[in-house]
Design a protein around this motif. Structure first.
Motif, PDB file in Angstrom:
ATOM      1  N   THR A   1       0.525  -1.200   0.055  1.00  0.00           N
ATOM      2  CA  THR A   1      -0.011   0.087  -0.083  1.00  0.00           C
ATOM      3  C   THR A   1       0.844   1.156  -0.250  1.00  0.00           C
ATOM      4  O   THR A   1       0.497   2.339  -0.776  1.00  0.00           O
ATOM      5  CB  THR A   1      -0.727   0.065   1.135  1.00  0.00           C
ATOM      6  N   LEU A   2       1.812   1.078   0.834  1.00  0.00           N
ATOM      7  CA  LEU A   2       2.784   2.416   1.025  1.00  0.00           C
ATOM      8  C   LEU A   2       3.491   2.749  -0.356  1.00  0.00           C
ATOM      9  O   LEU A   2       3.623   3.957  -0.780  1.00  0.00           O
ATOM     10  CB  LEU A   2       3.712   2.108   1.963  1.00  0.00           C
ATOM     11  N   ARG A   3       4.052   1.599  -0.937  1.00  0.00           N
ATOM     12  CA  ARG A   3       4.658   1.667  -2.420  1.00  0.00           C
ATOM     13  C   ARG A   3       3.716   2.341  -3.295  1.00  0.00           C
ATOM     14  O   ARG A   3       4.051   3.003  -4.249  1.00  0.00           O
ATOM     15  CB  ARG A   3       5.064   0.400  -2.689  1.00  0.00           C
ATOM     16  N   ARG A   4       2.347   2.027  -3.256  1.00  0.00           N
ATOM     17  CA  ARG A   4       1.386   2.349  -4.260  1.00  0.00           C
ATOM     18  C   ARG A   4       1.205   3.834  -4.075  1.00  0.00           C
ATOM     19  O   ARG A   4       1.000   4.605  -5.057  1.00  0.00           O
ATOM     20  CB  ARG A   4       0.187   1.562  -4.194  1.00  0.00           C
ATOM     21  N   VAL A   5       1.139   4.126  -2.879  1.00  0.00           N
ATOM     22  CA  VAL A   5       0.824   5.706  -2.391  1.00  0.00           C
ATOM     23  C   VAL A   5       1.930   6.375  -2.871  1.00  0.00           C
ATOM     24  O   VAL A   5       1.766   7.490  -3.532  1.00  0.00           O
ATOM     25  CB  VAL A   5       0.600   5.915  -0.900  1.00  0.00           C
ATOM     26  N   ASP A   6       3.296   5.841  -2.913  1.00  0.00           N
ATOM     27  CA  ASP A   6       4.298   6.587  -3.209  1.00  0.00           C
ATOM     28  C   ASP A   6       4.438   6.604  -4.575  1.00  0.00           C
ATOM     29  O   ASP A   6       4.756   7.752  -5.171  1.00  0.00           O
ATOM     30  CB  ASP A   6       5.656   5.861  -2.604  1.00  0.00           C
ATOM     31  N   ALA A   7       4.240   5.659  -5.440  1.00  0.00           N
ATOM     32  CA  ALA A   7       4.269   5.584  -6.972  1.00  0.00           C
ATOM     33  C   ALA A   7       3.211   6.710  -7.528  1.00  0.00           C
ATOM     34  O   ALA A   7       3.409   7.164  -8.508  1.00  0.00           O
ATOM     35  CB  ALA A   7       3.744   4.336  -7.473  1.00  0.00           C
ATOM     36  N   ALA A   8       1.978   6.854  -6.589  1.00  0.00           N
ATOM     37  CA  ALA A   8       1.002   7.713  -7.055  1.00  0.00           C
ATOM     38  C   ALA A   8       1.569   9.231  -6.953  1.00  0.00           C
ATOM     39  O   ALA A   8       1.100  10.343  -7.437  1.00  0.00           O
ATOM     40  CB  ALA A   8      -0.122   7.610  -6.082  1.00  0.00           C
TER      41      ALA A   8
ATOM     42  N   ALA B   1       1.108  14.898  -3.835  1.00  0.00           N
ATOM     43  CA  ALA B   1       1.740  16.351  -3.501  1.00  0.00           C
ATOM     44  C   ALA B   1       1.245  16.743  -2.075  1.00  0.00           C
ATOM     45  O   ALA B   1       1.951  17.627  -1.339  1.00  0.00           O
ATOM     46  CB  ALA B   1       1.664  17.327  -4.530  1.00  0.00           C
ATOM     47  N   GLU B   2       0.151  16.496  -1.637  1.00  0.00           N
ATOM     48  CA  GLU B   2      -0.502  16.922  -0.537  1.00  0.00           C
ATOM     49  C   GLU B   2      -0.969  15.712   0.395  1.00  0.00           C
ATOM     50  O   GLU B   2      -1.225  14.688  -0.232  1.00  0.00           O
ATOM     51  CB  GLU B   2      -1.572  17.944  -0.836  1.00  0.00           C
ATOM     52  N   TRP B   3      -1.325  15.908   1.678  1.00  0.00           N
ATOM     53  CA  TRP B   3      -1.744  14.854   2.415  1.00  0.00           C
ATOM     54  C   TRP B   3      -3.205  14.607   1.950  1.00  0.00           C
ATOM     55  O   TRP B   3      -3.661  13.389   2.239  1.00  0.00           O
ATOM     56  CB  TRP B   3      -1.740  15.487   4.052  1.00  0.00           C
ATOM     57  N   GLU B   4      -3.855  15.662   1.335  1.00  0.00           N
ATOM     58  CA  GLU B   4      -5.075  15.099   1.019  1.00  0.00           C
ATOM     59  C   GLU B   4      -5.235  14.102  -0.006  1.00  0.00           C
ATOM     60  O   GLU B   4      -6.043  13.046  -0.258  1.00  0.00           O
ATOM     61  CB  GLU B   4      -5.763  16.472   0.269  1.00  0.00           C
ATOM     62  N   ASP B   5      -3.976  14.304  -0.973  1.00  0.00           N
ATOM     63  CA  ASP B   5      -3.673  13.025  -1.908  1.00  0.00           C
ATOM     64  C   ASP B   5      -3.411  11.767  -1.287  1.00  0.00           C
ATOM     65  O   ASP B   5      -3.877  10.782  -2.050  1.00  0.00           O
ATOM     66  CB  ASP B   5      -2.576  13.592  -2.933  1.00  0.00           C
ATOM     67  N   VAL B   6      -2.769  11.931  -0.419  1.00  0.00           N
ATOM     68  CA  VAL B   6      -2.599  10.497   0.140  1.00  0.00           C
ATOM     69  C   VAL B   6      -3.744   9.848   0.620  1.00  0.00           C
ATOM     70  O   VAL B   6      -4.122   8.552   0.478  1.00  0.00           O
ATOM     71  CB  VAL B   6      -1.219  10.870   1.529  1.00  0.00           C
ATOM     72  N   LEU B   7      -4.513  10.980   1.453  1.00  0.00           N
ATOM     73  CA  LEU B   7      -5.943  10.244   2.059  1.00  0.00           C
ATOM     74  C   LEU B   7      -6.850   9.556   0.826  1.00  0.00           C
ATOM     75  O   LEU B   7      -7.325   8.568   1.030  1.00  0.00           O
ATOM     76  CB  LEU B   7      -6.415  11.129   2.858  1.00  0.00           C
ATOM     77  N   SER B   8      -6.921  10.296  -0.309  1.00  0.00           N
ATOM     78  CA  SER B   8      -7.482   9.991  -1.446  1.00  0.00           C
ATOM     79  C   SER B   8      -7.085   8.638  -1.753  1.00  0.00           C
ATOM     80  O   SER B   8      -7.985   7.813  -2.435  1.00  0.00           O
ATOM     81  CB  SER B   8      -7.532  10.959  -2.587  1.00  0.00           C
ATOM     82  N   THR B   9      -5.742   8.598  -2.134  1.00  0.00           N
ATOM     83  CA  THR B   9      -5.363   7.297  -2.510  1.00  0.00           C
ATOM     84  C   THR B   9      -5.666   6.107  -1.459  1.00  0.00           C
ATOM     85  O   THR B   9      -5.829   4.947  -2.097  1.00  0.00           O
ATOM     86  CB  THR B   9      -3.681   7.354  -2.835  1.00  0.00           C
ATOM     87  N   VAL B  10      -5.222   6.247  -0.446  1.00  0.00           N
ATOM     88  CA  VAL B  10      -5.533   5.151   0.342  1.00  0.00           C
ATOM     89  C   VAL B  10      -7.176   4.693   0.601  1.00  0.00           C
ATOM     90  O   VAL B  10      -7.506   3.591   0.590  1.00  0.00           O
ATOM     91  CB  VAL B  10      -5.178   5.536   1.911  1.00  0.00           C
ATOM     92  N   THR B  11      -7.994   5.868   0.496  1.00  0.00           N
ATOM     93  CA  THR B  11      -9.477   5.376   0.339  1.00  0.00           C
ATOM     94  C   THR B  11      -9.788   4.771  -0.841  1.00  0.00           C
ATOM     95  O   THR B  11     -10.501   3.751  -0.878  1.00  0.00           O
ATOM     96  CB  THR B  11     -10.270   6.894   0.268  1.00  0.00           C
TER      97      THR B  11
END
Length: 341
Positions: free
Chosen positions: A98-105, A108-118
Motif C-alpha cells: 500500500t505504501l509503495r502504491r501511495v508513493d508511486a502515485a 503532493a499533499e496529505w489530501e492526495d495520500v488520504l484520497s489514494t488510501v481511500t
C-alpha cells in the motif's frame, strides 16, 4: 548483583525487571540489608531465558508457563507462533504494498495520500457499487495508483466496475500499459480478455501496438475486442478479424459498422469488398451470406454498390431481396444529394 547492574548487563530496564518480579517471572532470591533486590547467577540465567522466549514471540504468561510447568509442551505453542508470525508478515507486506502504491502515485499533499488510501481500500470492497463509486469519484487532477488499478482491472468480473477502471486508466495516459501487456501474455483467457478491453480504452500509439499483438490470439473474444478497437483507429490489419466476425455472427453489426468507418478513411474498400464477395461465393450458410450482404451496405464506394447490384439476382431470395432493398435506399440517398435546393 543489584538491580541496576542487572539492567546494565542484560539491557532490560529496571522498570521491566520490577514488573517481572511482580509477576513472579524473574524474582531475585535475595535482598541486601538495605532491602534492595539482589539477583543470583540462577536468577540472571532465568532472566536470559525469559528474554530468549520473548524474542520468539511468547507472551510473558506463556514464558512463565514454559519455565515453571514441567509438563509444558512447546510444540503447539511454537506452531501457533509460526501461524501468527506468518499472519503478521502478510499484514506487513500488505502495508508495504500500500505504501509503495501511495508513493508511486506521487502525492503532493496529505489530501492526495488520504484520497489514494481511500481508493485502495475501496478496490478491496466486496460491493461492486462501492468499488465503482470510489473509482468514478476520483479527482480528475489527483494522483492515480496505476499499478493498483491495473491489478484490479485484470481481476474485475463486474462489467460496470471494469468500465470505470477503463476510464480511470485512460486518464493515466498510458502509464499502466507495461503492466497490462503482461496480462496479454497470461495463460488465463479471462485475464487476456480483461487486459485487451482495458488497452482498447487507451488512445495511444503504444496501446495500438499492443492490440496488434493479439489479433492472432487463440481466443476469439480477445481477437475481436482488439479488432474493433484497431478498426476504429483506422488499422487495416483488423479487417480479416472483422470479416470473420461478420461471417460467424459474433458482434457482426459492430464489425460491419467498423468496416464501414475503416474503409471510408482508407484505400482498402475495394479489397474488402473483394474478400466479402469471395466469402459469399464460397459458403452455403444462408444466415452468413445474409450478414455479409448487410455488411456490404456499410462499405462506401462503387465496388460495394456493384456487388450489391449483382446480388439482387442471387439464387437465395432473401439475399436478393435484401440487396435490392439496400440498393434502392442507396439510390434514393444519392438522388436526394443531387437534387438542387
Amino acid at each position: 548483583m543489584l538491580i541496576g547492574e542487572v539492567s546494565r548487563r542484560s539491557g532490560v530496564s529496571t522498570r521491566m525487571l520490577r514488573h517481572y518480579d511482580s509477576l513472579g517471572l524473574v524474582q531475585p532470591t535475595g535482598r541486601t540489608s538495605g532491602g534492595y533486590r539482589e539477583y543470583s547467577a540462577d536468577d540472571i540465567r532465568r532472566l536470559f531465558h525469559v528474554e530468549s522466549l520473548r524474542a520468539l514471540g511468547l507472551s510473558l504468561r506463556d514464558a512463565k508457563r514454559a519455565l515453571d510447568e514441567p509438563d509444558f509442551a512447546p510444540a503447539k505453542l511454537v506452531g501457533d507462533l509460526i501461524r501468527h508470525t506468518r499472519q503478521r508478515i502478510a499484514a506487513e507486506e500488505e502495508l508495504l504494498a500500500t505504501l509503495r502504491r501511495v508513493d508511486a502515485a506521487a502525492p503532493a499533499e496529505w489530501e492526495d495520500v488520504l484520497s489514494t488510501v481511500t481508493l485502495l481500500r475501496a478496490l478491496e470492497s466486496e460491493s461492486a457499487g462501492h468499488r465503482q463509486q470510489a473509482i468514478l469519484s476520483q479527482d480528475g487532477n489527483g494522483p492515480l495508483p496505476v499499478d493498483a488499478l491495473v491489478e484490479a482491472v485484470l481481476a474485475e468480473n463486474d462489467p460496470n466496475v471494469a468500465g470505470a477502471l477503463h476510464w480511470s486508466l485512460a486518464r493515466a495516459a498510458g502509464r499502466g500499459l507495461p503492466e497490462l501487456a503482461v496480462g496479454l501474455d497470461s495463460a488465463t483467457v479471462e485475464v487476456r480478455r480483461r487486459a485487451t478491453a482495458a488497452i482498447a480504452a487507451i488512445p495511444t500509439a503504444e496501446a495500438t501496438e499492443l492490440l496488434q499483438r493479439v489479433l492472432d490470439d487463440a481466443d476469439a473474444t480477445v481477437r475481436e475486442r482488439a479488432a474493433l478497437a484497431l478498426g476504429s483507429r483506422g488499422g487495416d490489419d483488423a479487417v480479416p478479424v472483422l470479416l470473420e466476425m461478420v461471417v460467424a455472427g459474433r458482434r457482426d453489426v459492430e464489425a460491419a459498422e467498423v468496416l464501414g468507418l475503416l474503409t471510408a478513411v482508407a484505400s482498402s474498400a475495394d479489397g474488402v469488398v473483394g474478400v466479402m464477395q469471395q466469402k459469399l461465393d464460397n459458403t452455403d450458410d444462408a444466415p452468413a451470406r445474409l450478414r455479409i450482404v448487410q455488411a456490404l451496405a456499410e462499405i462506401p464506394g462503387a465496388a460495394s454498390r456493384a456487388a450489391l447490384t449483382r446480388l439482387t439476382h442471387d439464387d437465395d431470395r432473401t439475399v436478393a431481396a435484401t440487396a435490392a432493398a439496400i440498393v434502392n435506399v442507396q439510390h434514393r440517398g444519392r438522388s436526394r444529394r443531387r437534387t438542387p435546393r
